[in-house]
Write a protein that holds these residues in place. Structure first.
Motif, mmCIF file in Angstrom:
data_model
loop_
_atom_site.group_PDB
_atom_site.id
_atom_site.type_symbol
_atom_site.label_atom_id
_atom_site.label_comp_id
_atom_site.label_asym_id
_atom_site.label_seq_id
_atom_site.Cartn_x
_atom_site.Cartn_y
_atom_site.Cartn_z
ATOM 1 N N ILE A 4 0.829 -1.209 0.000
ATOM 2 C CA ILE A 4 0.000 0.000 0.000
ATOM 3 C C ILE A 4 0.862 1.257 0.000
ATOM 4 O O ILE A 4 0.651 2.167 -0.816
ATOM 5 C CB ILE A 4 -0.988 -0.018 1.186
ATOM 6 C CG1 ILE A 4 -2.023 -1.129 0.962
ATOM 7 C CG2 ILE A 4 -1.669 1.335 1.361
ATOM 8 C CD1 ILE A 4 -2.929 -1.404 2.148
ATOM 9 N N VAL A 5 1.835 1.337 0.881
ATOM 10 C CA VAL A 5 2.686 2.531 0.940
ATOM 11 C C VAL A 5 3.491 2.679 -0.349
ATOM 12 O O VAL A 5 3.607 3.781 -0.899
ATOM 13 C CB VAL A 5 3.596 2.511 2.189
ATOM 14 C CG1 VAL A 5 4.620 3.626 2.145
ATOM 15 C CG2 VAL A 5 2.756 2.604 3.458
ATOM 16 N N SER A 6 4.023 1.571 -0.869
ATOM 17 C CA SER A 6 4.766 1.642 -2.128
ATOM 18 C C SER A 6 3.858 2.064 -3.265
ATOM 19 O O SER A 6 4.260 2.826 -4.151
ATOM 20 C CB SER A 6 5.407 0.293 -2.450
ATOM 21 O OG SER A 6 6.363 -0.041 -1.479
ATOM 22 N N GLY A 7 2.620 1.576 -3.257
ATOM 23 C CA GLY A 7 1.653 1.996 -4.274
ATOM 24 C C GLY A 7 1.397 3.488 -4.218
ATOM 25 O O GLY A 7 1.317 4.158 -5.252
ATOM 26 N N ILE A 8 1.281 4.019 -3.021
ATOM 27 C CA ILE A 8 1.085 5.464 -2.856
ATOM 28 C C ILE A 8 2.324 6.224 -3.338
ATOM 29 O O ILE A 8 2.207 7.237 -4.045
ATOM 30 C CB ILE A 8 0.754 5.809 -1.388
ATOM 31 C CG1 ILE A 8 -0.629 5.258 -1.026
ATOM 32 C CG2 ILE A 8 0.839 7.315 -1.132
ATOM 33 C CD1 ILE A 8 -0.944 5.275 0.466
#
Length: 159
Positions: free
Chosen positions: A98-102
């Protein structure tokens, strides 16, 4: 019948207890590691002799398409290591995706608004990178949100 934890039982398999989101983080991390390494291999990276540490002057192109520099390759390697390390736990894997996607969504937007021939393009990125970043953002967010919707890796509920 084998008892839990004995050879031949599901609990003894090396994949037992891993949630799909953890496998996704392993796969994404491994791909990032591979891309990071490939970015340093002449031939796979064209114009290798023009690679700079950072900045828009790097003419090196991974697979002849994606603009890379030493910094860009290091970033890929770091994402790979993080993905593998954080895949050890459900929450770590979910958070990584999720954080990498953001981060990749923000990098996509950044690539769209900067002048690719300016000092702001320090990574560096080109149009192909921008759209790859968009795809990575969508993919990682989807994996993290869909596969990470429960924190019970051994959840046996029927949908």
């Amino acid at each position: 019948m084998a008892t839990p934890g004995t050879q031949g039982s599901p609990a003894a398999s090396p994949t037992s207890g891993r949630a799909p989101v953890q496998w996704a983080a392993i796969a994404v991390g491994a791909v990032f590691l591979l891309v990071g390494v490939l970015g340093f291999i002449p031939g796979i990276t064209t114009n290798y002799d023009t690679m700079t540490f950072a900045g828009h002057h790097s003419g090196a192109l991974l697979l002849g398409v994606f603009n890379v520099s030493v910094l860009h390759n290091i970033v890929h390697l770091l994402f790979g290591v993080l993905g593998l390390a954080l895949s050890r736990t459900f929450n770590g894997a979910r958070g990584f995706l999720i954080v990498s996607g953001i981060i990749y969504a923000l990098l996509w937007l950044y690539g769209l608004v900067i002048d690719h021939d300016s000092a702001a393009n320090f990574v560096p990125v080109n149009t192909a990178d921008d759209w790859l970043h968009f795809g990575l953002a969508v993919g990682m967010l989807a994996l993290g949100l869909i596969l990470g919707r429960t924190n019970a890796p051994d959840d046996k509920r029927h949908v």
